[in-house]
Motif scaffolding. Structure first.
Motif, PDB file in Angstrom:
ATOM      1  N   LYS A 165       0.827  -1.203   0.000  1.00  0.00           N
ATOM      2  CA  LYS A 165       0.000   0.000   0.000  1.00  0.00           C
ATOM      3  C   LYS A 165       0.865   1.257   0.000  1.00  0.00           C
ATOM      4  CE  LYS A 165      -4.320  -1.603   2.085  1.00  0.00           C
ATOM      5  NZ  LYS A 165      -5.316  -1.378   3.165  1.00  0.00           N
ATOM      6  N   ILE A 166       0.359   2.269  -0.711  1.00  0.00           N
ATOM      7  CA  ILE A 166       1.087   3.532  -0.838  1.00  0.00           C
ATOM      8  C   ILE A 166       0.119   4.695  -0.700  1.00  0.00           C
ATOM      9  CG2 ILE A 166       1.980   5.025  -2.708  1.00  0.00           C
ATOM     10  CD1 ILE A 166       3.922   2.817  -3.429  1.00  0.00           C
ATOM     11  N   VAL A 167       0.575   5.745  -0.018  1.00  0.00           N
ATOM     12  CA  VAL A 167      -0.106   7.038  -0.040  1.00  0.00           C
ATOM     13  C   VAL A 167       0.563   7.841  -1.157  1.00  0.00           C
ATOM     14  CG1 VAL A 167      -0.515   9.190   1.211  1.00  0.00           C
ATOM     15  CG2 VAL A 167      -0.719   6.997   2.393  1.00  0.00           C
ATOM     16  N   LEU A 168      -0.170   8.081  -2.240  1.00  0.00           N
ATOM     17  CA  LEU A 168       0.417   8.701  -3.428  1.00  0.00           C
ATOM     18  C   LEU A 168       0.287  10.221  -3.343  1.00  0.00           C
ATOM     19  CD1 LEU A 168       1.759   8.327  -6.181  1.00  0.00           C
ATOM     20  CD2 LEU A 168      -0.523   8.130  -7.196  1.00  0.00           C
ATOM     21  N   PHE A 221      -4.874  11.064 -11.245  1.00  0.00           N
ATOM     22  CA  PHE A 221      -5.994  10.158 -11.478  1.00  0.00           C
ATOM     23  C   PHE A 221      -7.227  10.670 -10.743  1.00  0.00           C
ATOM     24  CE2 PHE A 221      -1.976   7.826 -11.293  1.00  0.00           C
ATOM     25  CZ  PHE A 221      -1.951   7.220 -12.547  1.00  0.00           C
ATOM     26  N   PRO A 222      -8.411  10.339 -11.224  1.00  0.00           N
ATOM     27  CA  PRO A 222      -9.626  10.720 -10.496  1.00  0.00           C
ATOM     28  C   PRO A 222      -9.666  10.026  -9.133  1.00  0.00           C
ATOM     29  CG  PRO A 222     -10.130   9.200 -12.283  1.00  0.00           C
ATOM     30  CD  PRO A 222      -8.713   9.593 -12.463  1.00  0.00           C
ATOM     31  N   THR A 223     -10.276  10.686  -8.152  1.00  0.00           N
ATOM     32  CA  THR A 223     -10.258  10.153  -6.791  1.00  0.00           C
ATOM     33  C   THR A 223     -10.990   8.818  -6.669  1.00  0.00           C
ATOM     34  OG1 THR A 223     -12.173  11.531  -6.274  1.00  0.00           O
ATOM     35  CG2 THR A 223      -9.997  12.403  -5.709  1.00  0.00           C
ATOM     36  N   TRP A 224     -11.940   8.547  -7.601  1.00  0.00           N
ATOM     37  CA  TRP A 224     -12.624   7.255  -7.530  1.00  0.00           C
ATOM     38  C   TRP A 224     -11.680   6.104  -7.892  1.00  0.00           C
ATOM     39  CZ3 TRP A 224     -12.559   4.397 -11.951  1.00  0.00           C
ATOM     40  CH2 TRP A 224     -12.433   5.072 -13.176  1.00  0.00           C
ATOM     41  N   LEU A 225     -10.601   6.440  -8.615  1.00  0.00           N
ATOM     42  CA  LEU A 225      -9.622   5.413  -8.984  1.00  0.00           C
ATOM     43  C   LEU A 225      -8.499   5.352  -7.946  1.00  0.00           C
ATOM     44  CD1 LEU A 225      -8.728   3.325 -11.093  1.00  0.00           C
ATOM     45  CD2 LEU A 225      -7.507   5.180 -12.279  1.00  0.00           C
ATOM     46  N   GLY A 272      -5.266   9.927  -3.487  1.00  0.00           N
ATOM     47  CA  GLY A 272      -3.887  10.024  -3.040  1.00  0.00           C
ATOM     48  C   GLY A 272      -3.715  10.288  -1.562  1.00  0.00           C
ATOM     49  N   THR A 273      -4.754  10.751  -0.903  1.00  0.00           N
ATOM     50  CA  THR A 273      -4.645  11.035   0.528  1.00  0.00           C
ATOM     51  C   THR A 273      -4.898   9.802   1.388  1.00  0.00           C
ATOM     52  OG1 THR A 273      -6.973  11.673   0.779  1.00  0.00           O
ATOM     53  CG2 THR A 273      -5.419  13.400   0.111  1.00  0.00           C
ATOM     54  N   ARG A 274      -5.200   8.658   0.764  1.00  0.00           N
ATOM     55  CA  ARG A 274      -5.447   7.417   1.482  1.00  0.00           C
ATOM     56  C   ARG A 274      -4.530   6.311   0.940  1.00  0.00           C
ATOM     57  NH1 ARG A 274      -6.722   7.966   5.881  1.00  0.00           N
ATOM     58  NH2 ARG A 274      -7.256   5.755   5.941  1.00  0.00           N
ATOM     59  N   PRO A 275      -4.138   5.368   1.777  1.00  0.00           N
ATOM     60  CA  PRO A 275      -3.300   4.264   1.275  1.00  0.00           C
ATOM     61  C   PRO A 275      -4.052   3.440   0.237  1.00  0.00           C
ATOM     62  CG  PRO A 275      -4.074   3.839   3.520  1.00  0.00           C
ATOM     63  CD  PRO A 275      -4.428   5.253   3.214  1.00  0.00           C
ATOM     64  N   SER A 276      -3.324   3.025  -0.793  1.00  0.00           N
ATOM     65  CA  SER A 276      -3.964   2.361  -1.931  1.00  0.00           C
ATOM     66  C   SER A 276      -3.089   1.229  -2.469  1.00  0.00           C
ATOM     67  CB  SER A 276      -4.220   3.391  -3.035  1.00  0.00           C
ATOM     68  OG  SER A 276      -4.466   2.778  -4.276  1.00  0.00           O
ATOM     69  N   LEU A 280      -3.581   0.080  -5.529  1.00  0.00           N
ATOM     70  CA  LEU A 280      -3.340   0.452  -6.912  1.00  0.00           C
ATOM     71  C   LEU A 280      -2.114   1.364  -7.017  1.00  0.00           C
ATOM     72  CD1 LEU A 280      -4.435   0.006  -9.738  1.00  0.00           C
ATOM     73  CD2 LEU A 280      -5.922   1.996  -9.434  1.00  0.00           C
ATOM     74  N   SER A 281      -1.932   2.231  -6.025  1.00  0.00           N
ATOM     75  CA  SER A 281      -0.736   3.079  -6.002  1.00  0.00           C
ATOM     76  C   SER A 281       0.521   2.235  -5.843  1.00  0.00           C
ATOM     77  CB  SER A 281      -0.835   4.098  -4.862  1.00  0.00           C
ATOM     78  OG  SER A 281      -1.895   4.994  -5.072  1.00  0.00           O
ATOM     79  N   TRP A 282       0.417   1.157  -5.054  1.00  0.00           N
ATOM     80  CA  TRP A 282       1.565   0.251  -4.914  1.00  0.00           C
ATOM     81  C   TRP A 282       1.894  -0.400  -6.253  1.00  0.00           C
ATOM     82  CZ3 TRP A 282       5.022  -0.967  -1.099  1.00  0.00           C
ATOM     83  CH2 TRP A 282       5.823  -2.081  -1.329  1.00  0.00           C
ATOM     84  N   LEU A 283       0.882  -0.813  -6.972  1.00  0.00           N
ATOM     85  CA  LEU A 283       1.095  -1.400  -8.303  1.00  0.00           C
ATOM     86  C   LEU A 283       1.811  -0.408  -9.210  1.00  0.00           C
ATOM     87  CD1 LEU A 283       0.502  -3.720 -10.363  1.00  0.00           C
ATOM     88  CD2 LEU A 283      -1.627  -2.515 -10.895  1.00  0.00           C
ATOM     89  N   LEU A 284       1.421   0.856  -9.107  1.00  0.00           N
ATOM     90  CA  LEU A 284       2.068   1.908  -9.899  1.00  0.00           C
ATOM     91  C   LEU A 284       3.558   1.983  -9.575  1.00  0.00           C
ATOM     92  CD1 LEU A 284       1.394   4.351 -11.857  1.00  0.00           C
ATOM     93  CD2 LEU A 284       1.289   5.736  -9.789  1.00  0.00           C
ATOM     94  N   LYS A 285       3.879   2.034  -8.292  1.00  0.00           N
ATOM     95  CA  LYS A 285       5.273   2.168  -7.856  1.00  0.00           C
ATOM     96  C   LYS A 285       6.084   0.912  -8.141  1.00  0.00           C
ATOM     97  CE  LYS A 285       8.751   3.664  -5.122  1.00  0.00           C
ATOM     98  NZ  LYS A 285       9.610   4.818  -5.414  1.00  0.00           N
ATOM     99  N   ASP A 286       5.487  -0.239  -7.854  1.00  0.00           N
ATOM    100  CA  ASP A 286       6.199  -1.513  -7.910  1.00  0.00           C
ATOM    101  C   ASP A 286       6.380  -2.023  -9.334  1.00  0.00           C
ATOM    102  OD1 ASP A 286       5.315  -4.846  -7.569  1.00  0.00           O
ATOM    103  OD2 ASP A 286       7.207  -4.081  -6.787  1.00  0.00           O
ATOM    104  N   THR A 287       5.361  -1.837 -10.176  1.00  0.00           N
ATOM    105  CA  THR A 287       5.336  -2.503 -11.477  1.00  0.00           C
ATOM    106  C   THR A 287       5.364  -1.546 -12.666  1.00  0.00           C
ATOM    107  OG1 THR A 287       4.047  -4.289 -10.467  1.00  0.00           O
ATOM    108  CG2 THR A 287       4.057  -4.173 -12.875  1.00  0.00           C
ATOM    109  N   ILE A 288       4.679  -0.424 -12.551  1.00  0.00           N
ATOM    110  CA  ILE A 288       4.480   0.441 -13.723  1.00  0.00           C
ATOM    111  C   ILE A 288       5.565   1.495 -13.884  1.00  0.00           C
ATOM    112  CG2 ILE A 288       2.890   2.076 -14.809  1.00  0.00           C
ATOM    113  CD1 ILE A 288       0.602   0.541 -13.447  1.00  0.00           C
TER     114      ILE A 288
END
Length: 531
Positions: free
Chosen positions: A470-473, A486-490, A493-497, A499-507
């Motif tokens: 999990k990441i706070v983006l 990104f839109p907040t529904w996706l 950034g103010t909450r751990p996510s 999907l944000s981890w996937l961004l950092k780790d893989t993308i």
């Protein structure tokens, strides 16, 4: 080793390594002089390391650092004093040997400082000269060539290795292997660019030229300066002597990030300190990222209750953009980490297991010793020495630019970006990724004698790795304005996510290697002024 004999008393050479000392002793040298300031380039062997090895082999040692392109009479006097007191023969070294030769000549009163060298008629001239082959320099060159492949561009960069530095926190957290973050410089150099394998030592903007460490010139029509930031390990007494041992580590160095993981996995109980120096620093969130990733491993192994986690920051707040603090505080409380604000690391005793902090409480500053079993240190950071002493520098020492256009405040054909520029944005790879296309289109305008056509909003991104998965983006611009991609529904950034981890780790890694460094401006097209 390439040794050049100057006199019976002194020889010079390029940078030496610890394993060279035994051979120097065998050759009959009795003393060594280091003329190179520490941290001129990533991975440089420190003078303390050479000194220790020299002493071990019975050689005397002197540290007489001099900034290339700005050697002073005081430097020459220090060199003369060293040569007068050290036993001969002496080996003096710097990056290439040229600085040591010049210092010897000046010590004998037979030469002028390098900064007074006149322009060489045979100096090379390019449409664009880029100082620095890191993220910012390579991305800018690639963006320029995408728009005009006929440009003559030179990149001045001494290092043979290019690093994906945002990955080092992940190495320390056991997510990436260190080699994943490293490639050869040749492999990332854009086709069509002339790579000048040398270090810049000064700027002469009145003459449109860059001075190299050997005293030669490179001329430009437009200059792009992005030489990075200096990590000042020596600003903390005791730190250079113990880094990589005695439980002292830092994810801010490629060779030390694996040691962080080793310490974390080996700690079964005790005290772990994490430090953050005064701003500005590269990636303001990285110091606490090291803490969170360490804590999540201790949590999973069941060791966290046995470890006293302390975060010491020279700042007065946990993070400079308030919107992200509530989510971060949830993890501070979850890991039972103790926050120490306005607490600046000022000394490290690795062998003794103590760190000294200056702590501000109101108008009072006191020194406090803290015991540790592990300490993750982030060093103070400044503009490179040759930048601070140059005509391009602002009062801060960084290259003075207009924060929107990134053009120099006084020289219309000079631009700067990345960690070395004075703009108040966060010093992150994401910022350089956004800045590079802006600088590219403004450089093209300058080559045509036109004013800047694009502006930069201060965007920076700090993916705060609060736990494994999990990441706070954090994404923000000038003044702390939130600039989510990104839109907040996706992604909120103010909450751990996850999907944000996937961004950092893989993308993000392939976007860096195959997008940013290739001039592919995904989601960072330059904003045109007036559009």
């Amino acid at each position: 080793m390439q040794i050049t004999r100057l006199t019976d008393r002194i020889s010079v050479s390029p940078q030496i390594a610890p394993h060279d000392i035994a051979e120097l002793a065998r050759l009959g040298f009795r003393a060594i002089i280091c003329n190179r300031p520490d941290d001129e380039e990533t991975g440089q062997v420190s003078e303390a390391t050479i000194c220790e090895e020299a002493t071990r082999h019975g050689l005397a040692f002197a540290y007489v650092p001099a900034v290339s392109g700005a050697i002073t009479a005081a430097d020459a006097e220090a060199m003369a004093n060293a040569l007068a007191t050290l036993p001969a023969p002496v080996l003096a070294y710097c990056r290439s040997g040229a600085r040591s030769t010049k210092l010897h000549e000046m010590a004998r009163g037979s030469a002028e400082p390098l900064s007074s060298l006149e322009h060489h008629p045979s100096a090379r001239t390019f449409d664009v000269v880029i100082v620095g082959g890191g993220s910012a320099g390579i991305a800018t060159a690639a963006s320029l060539l995408k728009r005009n492949a006929k440009l003559s561009i030179a990149i001045i960069e001494p290092s043979e290795v290019h690093y994906y530095q945002p990955g080092w926190t992940m190495v320390g957290g056991g997510i990436f292997d260190a080699p994943f973050t490293r490639r050869s410089q040749a492999s990332v150099m854009p086709d069509g660019v002339e790579w000048i394998r040398a270090s810049a030592s000064g700027f002469a903007p009145e003459d449109d030229r860059v001075i190299l460490t050997d005293g030669s010139d490179v001329h430009y029509r437009v200059l792009v300066a992005c030489p990075g930031i200096k990590l000042d390990w020596h600003a903390i007494p005791g730190l250079p002597d113990t880094l990589g041992s005695n439980g002292v580590t830092s994810n801010y160095r490629y060779d030390l990030a694996p040691y962080t993981l080793q310490l974390v996995d080996g700690l079964r109980g005790g005290r772990a300190l994490f430090t953050q120096p005064p701003m500005p620093i590269k990636c303001a969130g990285a110091p606490q990222k090291a803490m969170y990733l360490s804590c999540t491993r201790w949590e999973k192994s069941g060791m966290l209750p046995n470890i006293d986690v302390q975060f010491h920051t020279a700042g007065a707040v946990l993070f400079g953009v308030p919107a992200y603090v509530p989510a971060l505080m949830e993890y501070v409380e979850r890991y039972n980490a103790h926050l120490n604000f306005e607490s600046k690391l000022v000394a490290v005793d690795g062998a003794g297991g103590f760190a000294t902090f200056e702590q501000k409480r109101g108008d009072t500053v006191t020194r406090v010793e803290e015991r540790f079993d592990m300490i993750h240190v982030v060093p103070p950071q400044t503009a490179p020495d040759f930048v601070r002493s140059s005509p391009l520098a602002a009062a801060s020492g960084f290259i003075e630019v207009d924060k929107a256009t990134l053009r120099h405040a006084r020289y219309a054909n000079v631009f700067a970006l990345g960690d070395a520029c004075s703009a108040s944005n966060a010093k992150t790879m994401a910022a350089a990724r956004k800045q590079a296309p802006v600088v590219a289109v403004n450089v093209l305008a300058a080559l045509e004698g036109k004013p800047p056509v694009a502006d930069y909003d201060g965007y920076g991104s700090c993916p705060l790795t609060v736990e494994s998965g999990k990441i706070v983006l954090a994404e923000f611009g000038y003044g702390g304005k939130l600039l989510p991609s990104f839109p907040t529904w996706l992604i909120d950034g103010t909450r751990p996510s996850r999907l944000s981890w996937l961004l950092k780790d893989t993308i993000l890694p392939p976007i860096y290697w195959h997008g940013m460094l290739k001039g592919r401006e995904w989601m960072v097209k330059p904003h045109m002024i007036g559009a």
